[in-house]
Write a protein that holds these residues in place. Structure first.
Motif, short mmCIF file in Angstrom:
data_model
loop_
_atom_site.label_atom_id
_atom_site.label_comp_id
_atom_site.label_asym_id
_atom_site.label_seq_id
_atom_site.Cartn_x
_atom_site.Cartn_y
_atom_site.Cartn_z
N ASP A 178 0.88 -1.10 -0.03
CA ASP A 178 -0.08 0.08 0.11
C ASP A 178 1.11 1.36 0.01
O ASP A 178 0.29 2.35 -0.12
N GLY A 179 2.18 1.13 0.09
CA GLY A 179 3.07 2.18 0.09
C GLY A 179 4.50 1.77 0.00
O GLY A 179 4.77 0.48 0.17
N VAL A 180 5.67 2.46 -0.31
CA VAL A 180 6.92 2.05 -0.49
C VAL A 180 7.75 3.08 0.20
O VAL A 180 7.60 4.47 0.06
N MET A 181 8.75 2.74 1.02
CA MET A 181 9.70 3.66 1.32
C MET A 181 11.05 3.59 0.80
O MET A 181 11.58 2.30 0.58
N THR A 182 11.73 4.41 0.33
CA THR A 182 12.72 4.28 -0.54
C THR A 182 13.89 5.38 -0.22
O THR A 182 13.56 6.41 0.35
N GLN A 195 21.97 10.97 0.97
CA GLN A 195 20.97 10.57 0.90
C GLN A 195 19.60 11.02 1.95
O GLN A 195 19.82 11.62 2.65
N VAL A 196 18.43 10.74 1.19
CA VAL A 196 17.19 11.11 1.87
C VAL A 196 16.36 9.93 2.04
O VAL A 196 16.40 9.09 1.15
N LEU A 197 15.46 9.79 2.87
CA LEU A 197 14.35 8.94 2.73
C LEU A 197 13.04 9.40 2.56
O LEU A 197 12.71 10.44 3.19
N VAL A 198 12.35 8.54 1.75
CA VAL A 198 11.05 9.22 1.38
C VAL A 198 10.22 8.27 1.42
O VAL A 198 10.49 7.16 1.13
N VAL A 199 8.81 8.22 1.85
CA VAL A 199 7.76 7.21 1.64
C VAL A 199 6.77 7.86 0.70
O VAL A 199 6.21 9.22 0.73
N PHE A 200 6.14 7.00 -0.21
CA PHE A 200 5.15 7.36 -0.88
C PHE A 200 4.02 6.10 -0.73
O PHE A 200 4.24 5.02 -0.47
N THR A 201 2.65 6.57 -1.03
CA THR A 201 1.46 5.71 -0.89
C THR A 201 1.36 5.18 -2.56
O THR A 201 1.76 5.95 -3.22
N SER A 202 0.26 4.37 -2.51
CA SER A 202 0.41 3.51 -3.84
C SER A 202 -0.31 4.62 -4.96
O SER A 202 0.00 4.29 -6.06
N ASP A 203 -1.05 5.65 -4.38
CA ASP A 203 -1.65 6.42 -5.55
C ASP A 203 -0.41 7.24 -5.94
O ASP A 203 -0.65 8.11 -6.86
N ASP A 204 0.71 7.48 -5.40
CA ASP A 204 1.82 8.18 -5.84
C ASP A 204 2.77 7.80 -6.81
O ASP A 204 3.65 8.12 -7.29
N TYR A 205 2.64 6.32 -7.06
CA TYR A 205 3.70 5.72 -8.11
C TYR A 205 3.12 4.96 -8.80
O TYR A 205 1.99 4.15 -8.57
N THR A 206 4.04 4.49 -10.12
CA THR A 206 3.55 3.27 -10.81
C THR A 206 5.00 2.39 -10.71
O THR A 206 5.98 2.99 -10.38
N LEU A 207 4.66 1.18 -10.96
CA LEU A 207 5.62 0.26 -11.01
C LEU A 207 5.78 -0.61 -12.35
O LEU A 207 4.76 -1.30 -12.70
N GLN A 236 6.71 14.55 2.01
CA GLN A 236 6.87 13.18 2.25
C GLN A 236 8.40 12.79 2.28
O GLN A 236 8.66 11.65 2.67
N VAL A 237 9.29 13.60 2.20
CA VAL A 237 10.82 13.45 2.30
C VAL A 237 11.09 13.73 3.98
O VAL A 237 10.66 14.64 4.41
N PHE A 238 11.70 12.66 4.54
CA PHE A 238 11.85 12.81 5.91
C PHE A 238 13.04 13.96 6.07
O PHE A 238 14.01 14.15 5.36
N ALA A 239 12.73 14.73 7.19
CA ALA A 239 13.64 15.86 7.49
C ALA A 239 15.15 15.55 7.77
O ALA A 239 16.19 15.92 7.41
N GLU A 240 15.30 14.42 8.43
CA GLU A 240 16.50 13.82 8.87
C GLU A 240 17.21 13.16 7.84
O GLU A 240 16.75 12.57 6.86
N PRO A 241 18.56 13.50 7.64
CA PRO A 241 19.51 13.08 6.54
C PRO A 241 19.59 11.24 6.88
O PRO A 241 19.14 10.75 8.22
N TYR A 242 19.49 10.52 5.82
CA TYR A 242 19.37 9.26 5.91
C TYR A 242 20.47 8.43 6.79
O TYR A 242 20.11 7.50 7.11
N GLU A 243 21.72 9.35 6.51
CA GLU A 243 22.51 8.71 7.42
C GLU A 243 22.44 8.28 8.99
O GLU A 243 22.62 7.39 9.45
N ARG A 244 21.73 9.10 9.43
CA ARG A 244 21.30 9.10 10.93
C ARG A 244 20.11 7.84 10.87
O ARG A 244 20.35 7.23 12.13
#
Length: 408
Positions: A178-182, A195-207, A236-244
């Motif tokens: 129902d969503g993907v975190m990438t 890098q950053v971490l971002v989460v999309f819900t299923s209506d935000d993307y196509t595969l 939808q992009v996390f504020a904290e850097p992915y490294e942390r």
């Protein structure tokens, strides 16, 4: 579920919200009920290489997917101990179901720890608790061989928000989520490790399917490859850097959850070996069969594996909100070595259990078959390859002092 753009595949209707209300039934009992459903379906999931629909639907119906969400956002506030027990119980029943839940819970842990304070992420937490949304993970892309601390694809910032085009060589259960975190590079000019971490819900993307999933084991995770094309809000992009996020949550929770799932697989194989030895001993008037020594070895390996996980679990729980402790060389080395050692121990345990059962364990039919367990657990050392982990921490370990006493 996300839209599948291949002409031969079409996405089903979005997952209907699950009407789940916490009641007096403890989480452990609900996990046991889901595990029973998963166990009944495990052989079919493996043979048909299909998503464990019945088990995941049961997990949603019993509120497992939103259990980690804080109470203030509609969840139960389940702890890392609850999560690992869940993965262990499901691992005993169906490896694919356990690994799917482990990956989902890792994503939820990132959201819970690093999404607070952001309106969009807090609303997503409420949705996961209410709708029991299933989150997939996309951390492997292109030819990076599972090096998740280097990204090729970059987030593109537009007037409308953000977009991402990613060659995801593996998205486990991507077509069912129902969503993907990438993860992605912060911008097109950023370094691969920025890098950053971002989460999309299923209506935000196509595969768009690019690669299938015909494997030896873990067949029900349906970890196919896709081109991920997504767009959403900047929030939808996390504020904290992915490294942390990687050091504080992603790696610890993933390694603890995965290891618990592998330990569950190992425990199931030991249980079958125990049944075989008992039956053989009864048939021989109490005399132990030749495989008894291998059963003892399997039981000892399982004990070591459980102790290893417990020690690391307690260490993480003790420092869960201690950024300095989580970032220490000692902790990071230990939590990375947990994955290496747990995966090797799990394989050794299942192999010993099969040797205890002999031909009865090697067969794919009968009450004592261990073939599925062995095939599934063989994925453990390869999932984020152990050699890569050992190479990455070798230099850091050279800087660490060798303990001078047992108490250091």
């Amino acid at each position: 579920m996300a839209m599948i753009t291949d002409n031969t595949l079409r996405n089903a209707a979005p997952t209907a919200p699950v009407s789940f209300r916490r009641d007096s039934v403890p989480l452990s009992q609900r996990v046991a009920q889901v595990a029973a459903i998963a166990a009944a379906d495990a052989d079919s999931v493996d043979k048909q290489s299909r998503f464990p629909r019945a088990a995941i639907d049961a997990a949603k119906a019993h509120g497992l997917l939103g259990a980690q969400i804080p109470v203030e956002f509609g969840g139960e506030g389940a702890t890392i101990h609850d999560v690992t027990e869940m993965c262990y119980a499901l691992g005993r029943a169906c490896a694919s179901t356990a690994m799917i839940v482990a990956m989902h819970q890792t994503k939820v842990a990132c959201l819970v720890r690093h999404g607070r304070g952001g309106d969009w992420h807090e609303q997503l937490m409420r949705r996961i608790a209410a709708e029991q949304m299933l989150l997939a993970s996309s951390t492997t892309e292109g030819n990076n061989g599972g090096n998740i601390r280097a990204s090729a694809a970059a987030i593109e910032v537009t007037d409308a928000g953000v977009s991402l085009l990613r060659n995801a060589t593996v998205i486990s259960y991507g077509a069912e989520a129902d969503g993907v975190m990438t993860i992605a590079r912060r911008a097109s000019e950023a370094a691969a490790s920025d890098q950053v971490l971002v989460v999309f819900t299923s209506d935000d993307y196509t595969l768009t399917p690019t690669q299938g999933w015909e494997t030896l084991g873990m067949r029900g995770t349906c970890s196919a490859g896709f081109e991920l094309k997504a767009s959403g809000l900047a929030a939808q992009v996390f504020a904290e850097p992915y490294e942390r996020i990687h050091a504080q949550t992603m790696t610890p929770v993933a390694h603890l959850s995965w290891s618990s799932a592998w330990a569950g697989i190992a425990a199931a194989s030991v249980e079958r070996a125990q049944g075989f030895i008992r039956k053989a001993a009864r048939g021989a008037g109490g005399q132990m069969p030749p495989g008894a020594a291998h059963y003892t070895s399997a039981k000892m390996s399982l004990s070591k594996l459980r102790a290893l996980i417990s020690a690391n679990l307690d260490a993480y729980a003790a420092h869960e909100y201690d950024e300095r402790g989580l970032g220490s060389l000692e902790f990071q080395s230990a939590i990375n070595l947990l994955k290496v050692e747990a995966s090797d121990l799990a394989v050794a345990t299942v192999m010993s259990a099969m040797r205890a059962c002999g031909l009865s364990g090697y067969r794919n039919d009968g009450d004592f078959t261990i073939g599925r367990h062995l095939r599934d657990v063989l994925s453990a050392p390869l999932m984020i390859n152990n050699d890569r982990i050992l190479a990455n921490i070798a230099t850091a370990n050279l800087m660490s002092a060798v303990p001078a006493s047992l108490r250091d």
